[in-house]
Design a protein around this motif. Structure first.
Motif, PDB file in Angstrom:
ATOM      1  N   SER A   8       0.810  -1.228   0.000  1.00 16.54           N
ATOM      2  CA  SER A   8       0.000   0.000   0.000  1.00 16.54           C
ATOM      3  C   SER A   8       0.838   1.270   0.000  1.00 16.54           C
ATOM      4  O   SER A   8       0.299   2.364   0.073  1.00 16.54           O
ATOM      5  CB  SER A   8      -0.918  -0.011   1.223  1.00 16.54           C
ATOM      6  OG  SER A   8      -0.116  -0.105   2.374  1.00 16.54           O
ATOM      7  N   ASP A  11      -0.097   3.942  -2.486  1.00 11.69           N
ATOM      8  CA  ASP A  11      -1.317   4.661  -2.118  1.00 11.69           C
ATOM      9  C   ASP A  11      -1.015   5.818  -1.184  1.00 11.69           C
ATOM     10  O   ASP A  11      -1.496   6.932  -1.353  1.00 11.69           O
ATOM     11  CB  ASP A  11      -2.288   3.699  -1.404  1.00 11.69           C
ATOM     12  CG  ASP A  11      -2.722   2.563  -2.304  1.00 11.69           C
ATOM     13  OD1 ASP A  11      -2.371   2.632  -3.498  1.00 11.69           O
ATOM     14  OD2 ASP A  11      -3.390   1.636  -1.823  1.00 11.69           O
ATOM     15  N   ILE A  12      -0.197   5.498  -0.195  1.00 15.26           N
ATOM     16  CA  ILE A  12       0.108   6.519   0.802  1.00 15.26           C
ATOM     17  C   ILE A  12       0.870   7.671   0.178  1.00 15.26           C
ATOM     18  O   ILE A  12       0.556   8.846   0.398  1.00 15.26           O
ATOM     19  CB  ILE A  12       0.931   5.899   1.950  1.00 15.26           C
ATOM     20  CG1 ILE A  12       0.097   4.817   2.636  1.00 15.26           C
ATOM     21  CG2 ILE A  12       1.342   6.951   2.946  1.00 15.26           C
ATOM     22  CD1 ILE A  12       0.939   3.856   3.424  1.00 15.26           C
TER      23      ILE A  12
ATOM     24  N   MET B   1      -0.526   0.121   8.063  1.00 17.10           N
ATOM     25  CA  MET B   1      -0.098   1.135   7.106  1.00 17.10           C
ATOM     26  C   MET B   1      -1.105   2.298   7.029  1.00 17.10           C
ATOM     27  O   MET B   1      -0.747   3.469   7.023  1.00 17.10           O
ATOM     28  CB  MET B   1       0.042   0.526   5.707  1.00 17.10           C
ATOM     29  CG  MET B   1       1.484   0.272   5.267  1.00 17.10           C
ATOM     30  SD  MET B   1       2.594   1.573   5.737  1.00 17.10           S
ATOM     31  CE  MET B   1       4.140   0.814   5.414  1.00 17.10           C
ATOM     32  N   ALA B   2      -2.335   1.898   6.984  1.00 15.11           N
ATOM     33  CA  ALA B   2      -3.368   2.931   6.885  1.00 15.11           C
ATOM     34  C   ALA B   2      -3.323   3.848   8.106  1.00 15.11           C
ATOM     35  O   ALA B   2      -3.524   5.060   7.993  1.00 15.11           O
ATOM     36  CB  ALA B   2      -4.738   2.282   6.761  1.00 15.11           C
ATOM     37  N   ALA B   5      -0.602   6.351   7.605  1.00 20.38           N
ATOM     38  CA  ALA B   5      -1.010   7.340   6.617  1.00 20.38           C
ATOM     39  C   ALA B   5      -1.973   8.348   7.222  1.00 20.38           C
ATOM     40  O   ALA B   5      -1.830   9.561   7.032  1.00 20.38           O
ATOM     41  CB  ALA B   5      -1.649   6.641   5.423  1.00 20.38           C
TER      42      ALA B   5
END
Lengths: 144, 194
Positions: A8, A11-12, B1-2, B5
Motif C-alpha cells: 500500500s 497509495d500513501i 499502514m493505513a 497514513a
C-alpha cells in the motif's frame, strides 16, 4: 517477524502528494525584501485572490532606504504604472474595475514611499488598495 | 499502514496554516483638476489628525494624543451631532436622530458632515500610519455596530457578512446601505508635507 507489506506504499505516497498539491499555495514571486507586516485590528479579508496584485515595500539586505519589489524585480516607483498595466492586460475587461492592489509594506517603511506609490496608482486609476496587515493589537507595531 | 497514513494526514492537516490575506481596504481619491477649488468646510466639521516624523499624534493642531486615545476622540467627534446634516436621499437637512454625542456646538454637526483629515509626514513610520488608519476605521465600525445593534439587533459586521452570503436579499442589503449612509466613512488624506 514478517516483513511489513509495502503493497500500500504507493497509495500513501499518492495520498500525501495529492494533499500537498491541494494545500500548498505556490508563492508566485520570491521575496527579496525583508517585510514585517504591521498589525491592525479592523481588518477585512481579501476575497478573490486572482484579482489582487501585490506591491512589496521593505528594506533590502544591508542597503539603506526603502525598496519596492514588483513581481520578481526590485523596481522604481515609476515602474508601478507598467506593473498595473501588465496586470490589467491579463484580466478580462469587466474585471478591471475590481482589481485591487495590495501594499505589503514593512512597518518601518517611511510613509513617503507609500505616498509615492499611491500617487502612481492614482495616476493610472488603480484606486482600490489594501494595506496588508496581520490581525492583532496595534500596540504590536511599536515594540522595539 | 493505513494508520500511519492517517497519522501523517492528521499531522499535516493540523500543522499547515493556510494564510489568508487580510488588511485595511481603502479607496484612493480620483485625480482632481488642480484648478478646482476644494469645497469650503466649517472648521468645526473637520478633525485634523497630524502625525509627524517622530510618530507623535497631534489633533486639531493643539492636543497631543497617544494612539490608543485616538479612537475615543474620533468617536466623540463623529457622533456629536450638533446641527443639521447634508440632505440624505433628497430629504430636507435634518438633525442626527441616531447620534448619542454631546451636541457640543464647537464640534461636528452631523456624521455625514464630519470629516477626518489625516496628515502625515514623509518620515512617519508605516507602522504608525497603519495604526492611525486602524483607529479611524475602528471608530467608524464602533458607531456602525452600535447603530446596527440598536436598529436590527445585530452588529454591522454580522449584518454585512449575512448580506455577503445572501446577495439576493434586498432588504438586508438596504439595511447595510442605510447604516453606511448614516455613518459614512469620510477620511481624507492630505499630501504629506515635506
Amino acid at each position: 517477524m514478517p516483513a511489513i507489506s509495502t503493497a500500500s506504499l504507493p497509495d500513501i505516497v499518492f495520498m500525501l502528494l495529492f494533499f500537498f498539491m491541494v494545500s500548498t499555495v505556490m508563492r508566485e514571486t520570491e521575496l527579496k525584501l525583508k517585510v514585517t507586516l504591521p498589525f491592525a485590528s479592523e481588518v477585512q479579508k481579501l476575497e478573490r485572490k486572482s484579482l489582487v496584485s501585490y506591491i512589496f515595500v521593505g528594506k533590502l539586505k544591508d542597503q539603506p532606504g526603502d525598496k519596492i519589489q514588483l513581481n520578481d524585480r526590485i523596481s522604481d516607483v515609476s515602474d508601478v504604472k507598467y506593473f498595473i498595466f501588465a496586470e490589467r492586460e491579463s484580466h478580462p475587461e469587466d474585471e478591471i474595475p475590481l482589481l485591487t492592489t495590495s501594499i505589503k509594506a514593512d512597518l518601518e517603511t517611511s510613509v513617503g514611499t507609500i505616498t509615492d506609490i499611491k500617487e502612481e496608482l492614482r495616476n493610472v486609476d488603480a484606486l482600490k488598495i489594501n494595506y496588508s496587515t496581520k490581525k492583532g493589537d496595534i500596540m504590536g507595531n511599536f515594540k522595539k | 499502514m493505513a494508520d500511519i497514513a492517517f497519522l501523517l494526514l492528521i499531522f499535516f492537516l493540523v500543522t499547515t496554516t493556510m494564510d489568508v490575506d487580510t488588511g485595511i481596504s481603502r479607496k484612493l481619491p480620483e485625480k482632481q483638476d488642480p484648478n478646482i477649488q476644494p469645497p469650503k468646510l466649517k472648521e468645526k466639521n473637520v478633525f485634523v489628525v497630524t502625525v509627524n516624523r517622530n510618530n507623535d499624534i497631534l489633533v486639531n493642531g493643539e492636543t497631543y494624543l497617544q494612539v490608543n486615545e485616538l479612537r475615543e476622540k474620533v468617536i466623540k467627534f463623529i457622533d456629536n451631532g450638533a446641527g443639521l446634516g447634508n440632505p440624505i436621499d433628497g430629504a430636507a437637512p435634518a438633525e442626527c436622530t441616531w447620534c448619542e454625542g454631546e451636541k457640543d456646538p464647537n464640534s461636528s454637526d452631523h456624521p455625514n458632515k464630519a470629516i477626518i483629515s489625516l496628515e502625515s509626514d514623509r518620515g512617519t513610520s508605516y507602522g504608525m500610519y497603519v495604526s492611525v488608519q486602524n483607529e479611524l476605521v475602528g471608530a467608524y465600525s464602533f458607531l456602525r455596530n452600535r447603530l446596527s445593534k440598536k436598529l436590527y439587533g445585530r452588529t454591522f459586521d454580522e449584518l454585512s457578512k449575512e448580506s455577503d452570503n445572501d446577495p439576493n436579499n434586498e432588504s438586508l442589503k438596504a439595511k447595510v446601505e442605510d447604516i453606511k449612509k448614516k455613518y459614512p466613512q469620510i477620511i481624507s488624506e492630505a499630501e504629506p508635507f515635506k
